[in-house]
Design an enzyme around this catalytic site. Sequence first.
Site, PDB file in Angstrom:
ATOM      1  CE  LYS A 120      -2.117   1.334   3.563  1.00 38.01           C
ATOM      2  NZ  LYS A 120      -3.040   1.318   4.862  1.00 38.01           N
ATOM      3  CG  ASP A 138      -7.395   4.099   2.430  1.00 37.37           C
ATOM      4  OD1 ASP A 138      -8.275   3.834   1.762  1.00 37.37           O
ATOM      5  OD2 ASP A 138      -7.287   5.502   2.959  1.00 37.37           O
TER       6      ASP A 138
END
Length: 219
Positions: A120, A138
């Site tokens: 991420k 997220d």
Amino acid sequence: MSRAAIAQMFERFAQANPAPKTELAYATPFQLLVAVVLSAQATDKSVNLATRGLFAAAPTPEAMITLGEEGIAEHIKTIGLFRNKARNVAALSRLLLERHGGEVPDTRDALVALPGVGRKTANVVLNTIFRQPAMAVDTHIFRVANRTGLAAGKNVDEVEQRLLKRIPKDYLLDAHHWLILHGRYVCTARKPRCGDCLVRDLCNFRDKTDVPADAAFEG
């Protein structure tokens, strides 16, 4: 959500906010990398408060190494997991110098090899700094993708791959920022502000609300 609805969704996002940006404060690629590492399980606002002093004291990898793990920890002690994060920031700064001449690399493999950098975080850097069509999923984006029907998936990897396939190429570079801002300010977890949603009529969420937002959607 149909392909036509998805295209309409991002056309509206683009009209409302033509140049979306991260809310993390940074001046260089290195500073963004550090800020994203620090943002795990912390809000952008809390990270910005912590990095204001940190980046003033150590704006570069060299300066961060000189500051040291304890010095870093002192600046970021107001955010969660600060000791572990301080250790990672010190270590990644050292590796940036040793492996990359102090520059932030522009490949996912090189980024995730750095301490504290997962997929991420790497995707945020690749998209924001290097303008690559990467999608950092997220909690906000995961929620929006599933709730709206944009790209349903059981985990972040599924959602990431489906978003990359379903979002029109013309909008892909900015899609991460539009979706995270939408999830943060409008399509919130507990009380979604459907009454102020730009894409309410396109969304497949069954339990829509008519509660107006406390503040208008902003980029």
